[in-house]
Write an enzyme that holds these catalytic residues in place. Structure first.
Site, short mmCIF file in Angstrom:
data_model
loop_
_atom_site.label_atom_id
_atom_site.label_comp_id
_atom_site.label_asym_id
_atom_site.label_seq_id
_atom_site.Cartn_x
_atom_site.Cartn_y
_atom_site.Cartn_z
N GLY B 80 0.82 -1.21 0.00
CA GLY B 80 0.00 0.00 0.00
C GLY B 80 0.84 1.24 0.00
O GLY B 80 1.14 1.81 1.04
N THR B 81 1.24 1.64 -1.16
CA THR B 81 2.11 2.80 -1.26
C THR B 81 2.20 3.20 -2.72
O THR B 81 1.69 2.51 -3.59
CB THR B 81 3.51 2.44 -0.74
OG1 THR B 81 4.32 3.61 -0.78
CG2 THR B 81 4.15 1.40 -1.61
#
Lengths: 208, 287
Positions: B80-81
């Site tokens: 998640g980035t």
């Protein structure tokens, strides 16, 4: 998602692979060369996971080089195929390499080209023509129909482009860039880097 | 079993120094948990979605159903980035967001996703923060040792290959690393993508993380080799901004770095949401 195609012709072996490298649905690199030279007259075409492909092919290439340095003699295509198969087979129940390979080579001794189909499970078969990946579904029948013993280079190239055209047309996953390499008595040569667009009138454009 | 302390000690006591990279990680002695069957344990607790899909077909002796394994998974790896990097005529641009999420909650808005490997090389973080931070810091140590032993700066290709080999040896143990090694060496600006499943790719632009498709959109549309420095930095910033706008797992601040022959420099650090509205204002003013 990789497509590899190869067949044997009159004193040459023609191999082609798509040039996509990606993760799941994303294409990370469009000019990825999947046909790695093992030595001056052999190519290992790799398909499957990128990491496993790189590391396993490096293993084979370095060991073949080591053999050449130790024994001052080149290995034949058959020997390399057998060695590769053994490495895959011993790894399968411990630490499997998820790579499927096509090994093409020209032996000066026999004055003939040969092609081997190698699987991640450790299977190996000498073939006249074949493919790995999704391409195998589409290209298998074309090669069954049109491949003949001792094809000239021009006819062979036409046949290869026929196969790649079919892959581009029918495979829903976009693979339009392919790299075609040839092995003959002079060694390995890059024949063409093609980009196929089956909707355009001039179907095949050569890329430089 | 090995502890972190003994790993570092052994590095310094190593005798095969000058032209090899013998570390605890590059030999067969991996650091493993102190239990009977570490590999099976690792396999049973990883719940990486991609592993469940890919390994289904590949590993014929892992017969468990997808749902079963997903339920039993204790470690879920979400990348998640959004991180991106690209090379152009004058150097390398690296841009990252700074949000860390744990499930539905935002754990932090100020995570450092760029780890300096040395003065002219940066590594980006995506996937498991601990894994990335540790291995990038370790890469920094190895690169430093290389410079001391060989009296020359290590190339980006070599550094990325070292990391690649280390991560490849931990292939099926559930590490989650999606890092880019970006730098400037004698060959010019260089960029490599390194993955925890052992991939290593060289290209002129990459974006990694859950927001990467969004960043790719903006990046591919504006990328050229002959960008000016201002245009390149702006492109990186806008691409991350676009990704933070669309992807809920990316956000926080947008950090932009530039690497050229003089080393790396942090260019800017802007709040992602403020940046978005600043760009909107600019567009309105143009009209």
């Amino acid at each position: 998602m990789d497509s590899l195609v190869g067949f044997v012709g009159k004193n040459y072996v023609l191999m082609a692979g798509d040039t996509n490298a990606g993760r799941s649905i994303m294409r990370l690199k469009e000019d990825f060369d999947k046909l790695v030279p093992v030595d001056s007259h052999k190519i290992l075409a790799k398909s499957g996971e990128i990491g496993d492909g790189n590391q396993f092919c490096n293993l084979i290439i370095r060991n073949v080089s080591l053999y050449r340095i130790n024994n001052e003699t080149e290995l034949s295509t058959k020997s390399v195929a057998h060695y590769t198969r053994r490495q895959l087979a011993t790894a399968i129940r411990k630490n499997p390499y998820s790579v499927n390979l096509l090994l093409g080579g020209y032996d000066k001794k026999d004055q003939k080209g040969s092609l081997y189909y190698l699987d991640y499970l450790g299977s190996s078969k000498k073939i006249n023509y074949g493919a790995q990946g999704y391409a195998a579904l589409f290209v298998g029948s074309i090669l069954d129909r049109f491949w003949k013993e001792d094809l000239d280079f021009e006819d062979g190239l036409e046949l290869m482009k026929k196969c790649l055209r079919e892959v581009e047309k029918r495979l829903i996953i976009g693979t339009r860039c392919f790299l075609i390499k040839m092995i003959n008595s002079d060694g390995i040569a890059v024949v063409e880097k093609v980009m196929i667009n089956s909707k355009k009138k001039n179907e095949i454009e050569e890329e430089n | 079993m090995f502890t972190l302390g003994s790993v570092l000690d052994n590095d310094f006591k190593s005798t095969i120094e000058d032209f090899s990279f013998e570390t605890e990680f590059s030999t067969n002695q991996l650091m493993l948990p102190n239990i009977e069957k570490p590999f099976e344990f690792a396999q049973s607790i990883i719940g990486l979605e991609k592993d469940l899909q890919e390994n289904e077909n590949q590993l014929m002796f892992h017969q468990q159903k997808k749902e079963e394994r997903k339920e039993r998974a204790l470690i879920k790896g979400y990348k998640g980035t959004t991180t991106l990097a690209f090379i152009y005529e004058k150097g390398t641009v690296v841009a990252v967001d700074s949000r860390a999420t744990s499930g539905q909650y935002i754990a932090s808005q100020s995570v450092q996703k760029v780890v300096p490997v040395n003065e002219y090389m940066l590594g980006t973080l995506a996937g498991g923060a601990a894994d990335c931070q540790f291995f990038l810091a370790h890469l920094g140590r190895i690169c430093n040792l290389y410079e001391l032993r060989n009296n020359e700066k290590i190339s980006v290709a070599a550094a990325s290959k070292l990391l690649n080999n280390i991560l490849y040896s931990y292939r099926n143990y559930g590490l989650s690393v999606g890092s880019m090694i970006c730098g400037y060496d004698t060959r010019g600006p260089q960029l490599y993508y390194i993955d925890s499943d052992g991939s290593r790719l060289k290209n002129s632009l990459f974006s990694v993380g859950s927001g990467s498709p969004f960043a790719y959109g903006v990046l591919d549309a504006g990328y050229r080799w002959d960008l000016s420095k201002e245009e390149a930095l702006d492109l990186g910033r806008r691409a991350i901004c676009a990704a933070t706008f669309k992807d809920s797992y990316s956000g926080g601040t947008v950090k932009v770095y530039h690497i050229d022959e003089n080393g790396w420099v942090k260019i800017s650090d802007d709040d992602a949401s403020e940046l978005w509205y600043r760009y909107e204002e600019k567009e309105k003013k143009k009209k």
